[in-house]
Design an enzyme around this catalytic site. Sequence first.
Site, PDB file in Angstrom:
ATOM      1  N   PHE A   1       0.818  -1.213   0.000  1.00  0.00           N
ATOM      2  CA  PHE A   1       0.000   0.000   0.000  1.00  0.00           C
ATOM      3  C   PHE A   1       0.859   1.273   0.000  1.00  0.00           C
ATOM      4  O   PHE A   1       0.756   2.121  -0.906  1.00  0.00           O
ATOM      5  CB  PHE A   1      -0.930  -0.039   1.214  1.00  0.00           C
ATOM      6  CG  PHE A   1      -1.654   1.233   1.532  1.00  0.00           C
ATOM      7  CD1 PHE A   1      -2.282   1.976   0.530  1.00  0.00           C
ATOM      8  CD2 PHE A   1      -1.731   1.685   2.843  1.00  0.00           C
ATOM      9  CE1 PHE A   1      -2.962   3.151   0.844  1.00  0.00           C
ATOM     10  CE2 PHE A   1      -2.414   2.842   3.164  1.00  0.00           C
ATOM     11  CZ  PHE A   1      -3.023   3.581   2.161  1.00  0.00           C
ATOM     12  N   ILE A   2       1.737   1.411   0.977  1.00  0.00           N
ATOM     13  CA  ILE A   2       2.560   2.617   1.064  1.00  0.00           C
ATOM     14  C   ILE A   2       3.758   2.521   0.137  1.00  0.00           C
ATOM     15  O   ILE A   2       4.102   3.482  -0.561  1.00  0.00           O
ATOM     16  CB  ILE A   2       3.011   2.846   2.516  1.00  0.00           C
ATOM     17  CG1 ILE A   2       1.797   3.049   3.425  1.00  0.00           C
ATOM     18  CG2 ILE A   2       3.933   4.061   2.605  1.00  0.00           C
ATOM     19  CD1 ILE A   2       2.134   3.177   4.905  1.00  0.00           C
TER      20      ILE A   2
ATOM     21  N   ASN B   1       9.164  -8.079  10.724  1.00  0.00           N
ATOM     22  CA  ASN B   1       9.356  -6.722  11.230  1.00  0.00           C
ATOM     23  C   ASN B   1      10.676  -6.496  11.957  1.00  0.00           C
ATOM     24  O   ASN B   1      11.174  -5.376  11.963  1.00  0.00           O
ATOM     25  CB  ASN B   1       8.212  -6.370  12.185  1.00  0.00           C
ATOM     26  CG  ASN B   1       6.876  -6.272  11.477  1.00  0.00           C
ATOM     27  OD1 ASN B   1       6.635  -5.384  10.690  1.00  0.00           O
ATOM     28  ND2 ASN B   1       5.989  -7.227  11.759  1.00  0.00           N
TER      29      ASN B   1
ATOM     30  N   THR C   1       5.448   3.083  13.127  1.00  0.00           N
ATOM     31  CA  THR C   1       4.006   3.196  13.295  1.00  0.00           C
ATOM     32  C   THR C   1       3.649   3.836  14.626  1.00  0.00           C
ATOM     33  O   THR C   1       4.368   3.689  15.631  1.00  0.00           O
ATOM     34  CB  THR C   1       3.327   1.817  13.208  1.00  0.00           C
ATOM     35  OG1 THR C   1       1.939   1.938  13.559  1.00  0.00           O
ATOM     36  CG2 THR C   1       3.967   0.825  14.169  1.00  0.00           C
TER      37      THR C   1
ATOM     38  N   TYR D   1       2.195  -6.365  17.493  1.00  0.00           N
ATOM     39  CA  TYR D   1       2.692  -5.626  16.324  1.00  0.00           C
ATOM     40  C   TYR D   1       3.436  -4.369  16.762  1.00  0.00           C
ATOM     41  O   TYR D   1       4.532  -4.069  16.269  1.00  0.00           O
ATOM     42  CB  TYR D   1       1.522  -5.268  15.416  1.00  0.00           C
ATOM     43  CG  TYR D   1       1.895  -4.407  14.234  1.00  0.00           C
ATOM     44  CD1 TYR D   1       2.689  -4.907  13.205  1.00  0.00           C
ATOM     45  CD2 TYR D   1       1.439  -3.085  14.135  1.00  0.00           C
ATOM     46  CE1 TYR D   1       3.028  -4.122  12.114  1.00  0.00           C
ATOM     47  CE2 TYR D   1       1.773  -2.303  13.045  1.00  0.00           C
ATOM     48  CZ  TYR D   1       2.559  -2.820  12.036  1.00  0.00           C
ATOM     49  OH  TYR D   1       2.904  -2.036  10.963  1.00  0.00           O
TER      50      TYR D   1
ATOM     51  N   LYS E   1       7.382  -3.559  16.011  1.00  0.00           N
ATOM     52  CA  LYS E   1       7.778  -2.363  15.261  1.00  0.00           C
ATOM     53  C   LYS E   1       8.680  -1.475  16.112  1.00  0.00           C
ATOM     54  O   LYS E   1       9.613  -0.843  15.597  1.00  0.00           O
ATOM     55  CB  LYS E   1       6.540  -1.592  14.802  1.00  0.00           C
ATOM     56  CG  LYS E   1       5.749  -2.279  13.696  1.00  0.00           C
ATOM     57  CD  LYS E   1       6.534  -2.347  12.386  1.00  0.00           C
ATOM     58  CE  LYS E   1       6.615  -0.995  11.703  1.00  0.00           C
ATOM     59  NZ  LYS E   1       7.260  -1.087  10.359  1.00  0.00           N
TER      60      LYS E   1
END
Length: 314
Positions: free
Chosen positions: A18-19, A94, A119, A144, A148
Amino acid sequence: MSTPHTPQRVAVLGGTGFIGRAVAARFEATGSEVLTLARKPSAVPVAGRFVPFDLTASPASELAALLERERVDVVVNAAGGMWGLDDEQMHVANVVLVDRLVEAIGAMAAPARLVHLGTVHEYGLVPVGASQHEDDVPAPVMAYGRLKLAATERVVDAVEREGLDAVVLRLGNVTGAGQPGHSLLGVIGAKLATAHASGGTAELTLQPLTAQRDFVDLDDTVDAVVAASTTRTARTVLNIGTGSAAPARRLVDLLVEVSGVPVEVTEVPAPEGTGPESEWQQLEISAAREQLGWVPQRTLRQSVASLWADGLPG
């Protein structure tokens, strides 16, 4: 290192996501030579030259050799993930990936600059009304977010101890064209598009959606990445958001309004045990303005309008 007036040679890890896809497209549009790296090719063409590469399954030396051959001077790490992964897979995607990426860049004869995408979930819980600042002590409560944060800490440590040329952009909730189908807006957008195509009414089942989050436009996010690729900053970690929280329900309502599709909404209670992690997110973004010359430009309506237009056929 390239100057802003010279096309950079940019590698985008996770360049089919997406990014990452948007980042690669913007660099190519501004004259950079782009190397798009991902585990497998996308069904939709991506910007630059695609090279399949899985850093979670390859040693750092292989990536270092690739970056050397391609004379890459900027690496954007838009890779990682959480959806559909168990805890071990998330750790590899990650944390292990970033460990190897930092090692690979450090092994280059002329190390590339790294722009790593973090994030807001690295921060964890804050009181409603509070802004999350780069100097706050992170206390993530989601797996998550913890992973991150570990990746961000690896980058920061490499900057401080190894002289890595890097910046971490801690992103809010990014919204725009190509929104992942598993996201709230991706799911709603797909239902609206189906109803639009058939000329019918979209039936939406919605929870209260009381969470208030810092939703940042995809194009604004890409602006920040491009600025960070050539701008040295005193801070290694910079927040990228709007600086204000908005109810998730507001974005859903805006998307419905922009689509023009008639809807029937069934309100349902939130499931028991729903965690509080994302009830409030609001990033303090003054450091990004001061050090990158970056400020968000797009409104929430523009973000959802871009999402809607991108999801329509033809």
